[in-house]
Design a protein around this motif. Structure first.
Motif, PDB file in Angstrom:
ATOM      1  N   LEU A 162     -13.031  28.676  74.202  1.00 33.92           N
ATOM      2  CA  LEU A 162     -11.613  28.903  74.513  1.00 33.92           C
ATOM      3  C   LEU A 162     -10.791  29.069  73.238  1.00 33.92           C
ATOM      4  CD1 LEU A 162     -11.223  26.281  77.389  1.00 33.92           C
ATOM      5  CD2 LEU A 162     -11.131  28.764  77.629  1.00 33.92           C
ATOM      6  N   PHE A 163     -11.118  28.272  72.224  1.00 36.01           N
ATOM      7  CA  PHE A 163     -10.397  28.366  70.955  1.00 36.01           C
ATOM      8  C   PHE A 163     -10.567  29.763  70.362  1.00 36.01           C
ATOM      9  CE2 PHE A 163      -9.751  28.118  66.450  1.00 36.01           C
ATOM     10  CZ  PHE A 163      -8.648  27.288  66.327  1.00 36.01           C
ATOM     11  N   ALA A 164     -11.822  30.257  70.400  1.00 34.66           N
ATOM     12  CA  ALA A 164     -12.078  31.597  69.844  1.00 34.66           C
ATOM     13  C   ALA A 164     -11.253  32.643  70.586  1.00 34.66           C
ATOM     14  CB  ALA A 164     -13.560  31.917  69.945  1.00 34.66           C
ATOM     15  N   ARG A 165     -11.057  32.455  71.858  1.00 34.96           N
ATOM     16  CA  ARG A 165     -10.350  33.456  72.659  1.00 34.96           C
ATOM     17  C   ARG A 165      -8.832  33.340  72.528  1.00 34.96           C
ATOM     18  NH1 ARG A 165     -11.348  32.665  78.736  1.00 34.96           N
ATOM     19  NH2 ARG A 165      -9.326  31.656  78.705  1.00 34.96           N
ATOM     20  N   GLU A 166      -8.335  32.103  72.502  1.00 37.83           N
ATOM     21  CA  GLU A 166      -6.889  31.901  72.615  1.00 37.83           C
ATOM     22  C   GLU A 166      -6.195  31.621  71.282  1.00 37.83           C
ATOM     23  OE1 GLU A 166      -5.317  32.293  75.453  1.00 37.83           O
ATOM     24  OE2 GLU A 166      -7.016  32.375  76.815  1.00 37.83           O
ATOM     25  N   CYS A 167      -6.905  30.972  70.352  1.00 38.06           N
ATOM     26  CA  CYS A 167      -6.219  30.419  69.172  1.00 38.06           C
ATOM     27  C   CYS A 167      -6.660  31.036  67.848  1.00 38.06           C
ATOM     28  CB  CYS A 167      -6.444  28.906  69.081  1.00 38.06           C
ATOM     29  SG  CYS A 167      -6.414  28.032  70.649  1.00 38.06           S
ATOM     30  N   ALA A 168      -7.902  31.567  67.823  1.00 40.52           N
ATOM     31  CA  ALA A 168      -8.496  31.948  66.537  1.00 40.52           C
ATOM     32  C   ALA A 168      -7.750  33.071  65.844  1.00 40.52           C
ATOM     33  CB  ALA A 168      -9.951  32.335  66.741  1.00 40.52           C
ATOM     34  N   SER A 169      -7.062  33.921  66.590  1.00 43.41           N
ATOM     35  CA  SER A 169      -6.396  35.050  65.943  1.00 43.41           C
ATOM     36  C   SER A 169      -5.312  34.585  64.979  1.00 43.41           C
ATOM     37  CB  SER A 169      -5.808  35.988  66.988  1.00 43.41           C
ATOM     38  OG  SER A 169      -4.795  35.341  67.704  1.00 43.41           O
ATOM     39  N   CYS A 170      -4.751  33.402  65.220  1.00 47.12           N
ATOM     40  CA  CYS A 170      -3.713  32.881  64.311  1.00 47.12           C
ATOM     41  C   CYS A 170      -4.258  31.770  63.407  1.00 47.12           C
ATOM     42  CB  CYS A 170      -2.539  32.333  65.109  1.00 47.12           C
ATOM     43  SG  CYS A 170      -1.634  33.590  66.002  1.00 47.12           S
ATOM     44  N   HIS A 171      -5.084  30.890  63.975  1.00 47.24           N
ATOM     45  CA  HIS A 171      -5.533  29.713  63.226  1.00 47.24           C
ATOM     46  C   HIS A 171      -6.883  29.916  62.531  1.00 47.24           C
ATOM     47  CE1 HIS A 171      -2.316  27.016  64.546  1.00 47.24           C
ATOM     48  NE2 HIS A 171      -2.429  27.544  65.750  1.00 47.24           N
ATOM     49  N   GLY A 172      -7.414  31.123  62.596  1.00 48.76           N
ATOM     50  CA  GLY A 172      -8.690  31.399  61.941  1.00 48.76           C
ATOM     51  C   GLY A 172      -9.854  31.165  62.893  1.00 48.76           C
ATOM     52  N   PRO A 173     -10.984  31.840  62.630  1.00 46.23           N
ATOM     53  CA  PRO A 173     -12.109  31.805  63.559  1.00 46.23           C
ATOM     54  C   PRO A 173     -12.613  30.388  63.845  1.00 46.23           C
ATOM     55  CG  PRO A 173     -12.482  33.409  61.823  1.00 46.23           C
ATOM     56  CD  PRO A 173     -11.236  32.689  61.469  1.00 46.23           C
ATOM     57  N   ASN A 174     -12.583  29.530  62.832  1.00 48.02           N
ATOM     58  CA  ASN A 174     -13.077  28.177  63.037  1.00 48.02           C
ATOM     59  C   ASN A 174     -11.955  27.149  62.931  1.00 48.02           C
ATOM     60  OD1 ASN A 174     -15.205  26.504  63.645  1.00 48.02           O
ATOM     61  ND2 ASN A 174     -15.645  26.058  61.477  1.00 48.02           N
ATOM     62  N   GLY A 175     -10.720  27.623  63.038  1.00 47.64           N
ATOM     63  CA  GLY A 175      -9.586  26.711  62.908  1.00 47.64           C
ATOM     64  C   GLY A 175      -9.271  26.369  61.463  1.00 47.64           C
ATOM     65  N   ALA A 176      -9.866  27.116  60.556  1.00 49.27           N
ATOM     66  CA  ALA A 176      -9.688  26.795  59.136  1.00 49.27           C
ATOM     67  C   ALA A 176      -8.413  27.402  58.557  1.00 49.27           C
ATOM     68  CB  ALA A 176     -10.896  27.286  58.346  1.00 49.27           C
ATOM     69  N   GLY A 177      -7.673  28.166  59.363  1.00 43.40           N
ATOM     70  CA  GLY A 177      -6.426  28.751  58.892  1.00 43.40           C
ATOM     71  C   GLY A 177      -6.656  29.997  58.070  1.00 43.40           C
ATOM     72  N   GLY A 178      -5.625  30.364  57.315  1.00 39.27           N
ATOM     73  CA  GLY A 178      -5.745  31.514  56.432  1.00 39.27           C
ATOM     74  C   GLY A 178      -5.231  32.808  57.026  1.00 39.27           C
ATOM     75  N   LEU A 179      -4.792  32.777  58.293  1.00 37.76           N
ATOM     76  CA  LEU A 179      -4.263  33.998  58.914  1.00 37.76           C
ATOM     77  C   LEU A 179      -2.781  33.792  59.200  1.00 37.76           C
ATOM     78  CD1 LEU A 179      -7.136  34.622  61.464  1.00 37.76           C
ATOM     79  CD2 LEU A 179      -6.773  35.810  59.316  1.00 37.76           C
ATOM     80  N   GLY A 180      -1.938  34.513  58.492  1.00 39.19           N
ATOM     81  CA  GLY A 180      -0.507  34.431  58.754  1.00 39.19           C
ATOM     82  C   GLY A 180       0.061  33.051  58.475  1.00 39.19           C
ATOM     83  N   LYS A 181       1.080  32.674  59.300  1.00 39.36           N
ATOM     84  CA  LYS A 181       1.799  31.425  59.047  1.00 39.36           C
ATOM     85  C   LYS A 181       1.165  30.226  59.741  1.00 39.36           C
ATOM     86  CE  LYS A 181       6.162  33.941  58.864  1.00 39.36           C
ATOM     87  NZ  LYS A 181       7.346  34.286  59.643  1.00 39.36           N
ATOM     88  N   ALA A 182       0.250  30.467  60.650  1.00 40.32           N
ATOM     89  CA  ALA A 182      -0.301  29.355  61.427  1.00 40.32           C
ATOM     90  C   ALA A 182      -1.100  28.413  60.526  1.00 40.32           C
ATOM     91  CB  ALA A 182      -1.187  29.894  62.533  1.00 40.32           C
ATOM     92  N   PRO A 183      -0.885  27.096  60.647  1.00 38.50           N
ATOM     93  CA  PRO A 183      -1.570  26.164  59.759  1.00 38.50           C
ATOM     94  C   PRO A 183      -3.042  25.996  60.130  1.00 38.50           C
ATOM     95  CG  PRO A 183      -0.316  24.975  61.405  1.00 38.50           C
ATOM     96  CD  PRO A 183      -0.031  26.437  61.624  1.00 38.50           C
ATOM     97  N   PRO A 184      -3.864  25.562  59.162  1.00 37.79           N
ATOM     98  CA  PRO A 184      -5.254  25.236  59.509  1.00 37.79           C
ATOM     99  C   PRO A 184      -5.272  24.013  60.422  1.00 37.79           C
ATOM    100  CG  PRO A 184      -4.768  24.599  57.250  1.00 37.79           C
ATOM    101  CD  PRO A 184      -3.577  25.356  57.749  1.00 37.79           C
ATOM    102  N   LEU A 185      -6.219  23.970  61.326  1.00 38.38           N
ATOM    103  CA  LEU A 185      -6.300  22.841  62.257  1.00 38.38           C
ATOM    104  C   LEU A 185      -7.440  21.895  61.902  1.00 38.38           C
ATOM    105  CD1 LEU A 185      -5.603  24.765  65.581  1.00 38.38           C
ATOM    106  CD2 LEU A 185      -4.000  23.479  64.176  1.00 38.38           C
ATOM    107  N   ARG A 186      -8.271  22.307  60.970  1.00 36.21           N
ATOM    108  CA  ARG A 186      -9.351  21.431  60.516  1.00 36.21           C
ATOM    109  C   ARG A 186      -8.804  20.526  59.416  1.00 36.21           C
ATOM    110  NH1 ARG A 186     -12.722  20.760  64.356  1.00 36.21           N
ATOM    111  NH2 ARG A 186     -14.077  22.489  64.839  1.00 36.21           N
ATOM    112  N   GLN A 187      -7.974  19.584  59.818  1.00 33.72           N
ATOM    113  CA  GLN A 187      -7.367  18.691  58.840  1.00 33.72           C
ATOM    114  C   GLN A 187      -7.169  17.304  59.450  1.00 33.72           C
ATOM    115  OE1 GLN A 187      -3.129  19.115  58.172  1.00 33.72           O
ATOM    116  NE2 GLN A 187      -3.135  21.044  59.286  1.00 33.72           N
ATOM    117  N   ALA A 188      -7.005  16.345  58.559  1.00 36.73           N
ATOM    118  CA  ALA A 188      -6.976  14.940  58.978  1.00 36.73           C
ATOM    119  C   ALA A 188      -5.883  14.669  60.006  1.00 36.73           C
ATOM    120  CB  ALA A 188      -6.777  14.055  57.745  1.00 36.73           C
ATOM    121  N   GLU A 189      -4.745  15.326  59.856  1.00 36.11           N
ATOM    122  CA  GLU A 189      -3.639  15.062  60.771  1.00 36.11           C
ATOM    123  C   GLU A 189      -4.044  15.346  62.219  1.00 36.11           C
ATOM    124  OE1 GLU A 189      -0.222  17.570  60.358  1.00 36.11           O
ATOM    125  OE2 GLU A 189       1.118  16.098  61.257  1.00 36.11           O
TER     126      GLU A 189
END
Lengths: 131, 303
Positions: free
Chosen positions: A59-86
């Motif tokens: 689901l993440f790959a389909r819904e979220c990856a375009s902004c948050h990066g393929p693995n949630g690591a960020g790097g695309l546009g303004k969306a923050p990385p999600l692979r973080q302690a917070e």
């Protein structure tokens, strides 16, 4: 005079709210911090389930990856990385609240159109530390 | 006979785009408006995403010829609270002609920043179409079966420059999507305000996603029903001489992001067409705006 007395408290309340929004916006307060405290009481019905984690990855790959990066690591546009302690530390209910409401100010849409179980599956995957 | 070849390209364009996008753009998200054709939910397009959809409708009104109306829709998420869409309409009528009938430009604005039980969205549309338009994206006023009968040469002479506003109310409740739309339309020439409504309810066949990537799993199917019809004009508000439809709908989202939809609409009174079959294909391109910006920056940088 009466009308002025009635309107004045409303105007003051509105001004205070605007000031509060402006301050939180300027401070760049994280969305996790903005989630109401009551959301911490919510628990993830799929917590620790491997199938739910894999479904969440899909689901993440389909819904979220375009902004948050393929693995949630960020790097695309303004969306923050999600692979973080917070995110790992955040209460699941707070992440659920963010998925439900999004943040129009920051360009994050609401994902309320996803059924609740699918939102929990995404959170199950988000809470699994990247290997 | 309908010139199917002329409209086939129109109908299949999202399919062509799906293949092209798979090569040039990011993997796509799922087009997310549910299985509805007429009712709008409060879901907005994600900022930067472009969704291309064809909404097609075919029917055979009374003594008239079978027709095929097509609307090619480009929906772009400008902001989280603002979605803009351009429609290009065309139609083909058996034993008659096939031609372009006009365009529509619509904008939707989300009013409340957070999710609530009921979420309002304001909708404003400008239409520049002619009287032969058969896309039937809404039913207002005293629209009925009679409007679908008659030669295209006469109908296309009628110019329709209209402003349409809608109040869209949407809710999500335990997997159910519920939408109510209230429509007001005004021809910019001297014509009365016309009113209409649309409402729909739908649900995916499964609420939990499977772990595997799949096409035929229940989560990919959405079933629902929508009702829509006219409510007369400001001079004659009500149900008199208006048409109304009940339409079961089914949507199927493929794993590659393409969504297929079908909906037979049944007329429930004498003014309505007996059966209108709607079908559509949609495909969403993730972060289209950003990709295009990068392409142009790349071109600019190399000069």
């Amino acid at each position: 005079m009466k009308i002025r007395r009635r309107i004045a408290p409303g105007v003051v309340r509105c001004a205070v709210r605007c000031l509060f929004l402006a301050v939180t916006w300027a401070r760049g307060e994280s969305l996790v911090d903005r989630a109401p405290a009551r959301t911490t009481a919510m628990s993830n019905p799929f917590e620790g389930q491997d199938r739910a984690r894999r479904a969440g990855a899909k689901l993440f790959a389909r819904e979220c990856a375009s902004c948050h990066g393929p693995n949630g690591a960020g790097g695309l546009g303004k969306a923050p990385p999600l692979r973080q302690a917070e995110v790992y530390r955040a209460a699941p209910g707070k992440l659920f609240w963010i998925l439900r409401n999004g943040s129009l100010q920051r360009g994050m849409p609401s994902f309320a159109h996803l059924p609740e179980p699918q939102r929990w599956q995404i959170i199950t995957w988000l809470k699994t530390p990247a290997t | 006979m309908i010139r199917y070849r002329a409209v086939a390209t129109f109908v299949a364009s999202p399919m062509i785009l799906a293949v092209a996008s798979a090569v040039f753009f990011q993997p796509c998200a799922r087009a997310g408006e549910g299985p509805f054709f007429v009712s709008y939910t409060h879901q907005m397009e994600e900022p930067g995403n472009l969704e291309v959809t064809t909404k097609n409708i075919t029917g055979k009104p009374g003594d008239g010829n079978r027709f095929l109306g097509c609307a090619l829709e480009f929906e772009y998420g400008v902001k989280g609270w603002w979605t803009s869409e351009l429609y290009l309409d065309g139609q083909a009528t058996g034993n008659d002609s096939t031609f372009f009938t006009g365009y529509r430009w619509e904008n939707r604005f989300r009013v409340l920043p957070r999710e609530h039980w009921i979420n309002p969205v304001l909708y404003v549309e400008f239409e520049n179409i002619n009287g032969a338009d058969r896309s039937l994206l809404e039913v207002v006023g005293t629209d009925g079966e009679d409007d679908l009968i008659g030669p295209n040469s006469e109908a296309r002479a009628e110019k329709k420059r209209e402003i349409e506003v809608k109040l869209i109310l949407g809710s999500y409740f335990k997997g159910w999507t519920i939408a109510e739309n209230f429509i007001a339309e005004k021809n910019l020439s001297h014509a009365p305000f016309e009113f209409g409504y649309a409402a729909g309810i739908s649900r995916p066949l499964a609420l939990t996603a499977r772990a595997e990537r799949c096409n035929f799993c229940a989560e990919n199917f959405q079933a629902g029903v929508e009702v829509y019809g006219g409510l007369g004009t400001h001079a004659g508000f009500g149900l008199n001489e208006t048409s109304h439809y009940v339409a079961p709908t089914l949507g199927w989202a493929l794993a590659n992001g393409t969504t297929l939809k079908v909906s037979p609409g049944f007329g429930v009174n004498g003014t309505s067409a007996r059966l209108l079959l709607r079908f559509g294909v949609s495909y969403e391109i993730d972060q289209f705006g950003r990709t295009v910006r990068h392409l142009f920056r790349g071109v600019g940088g190399s000069q």
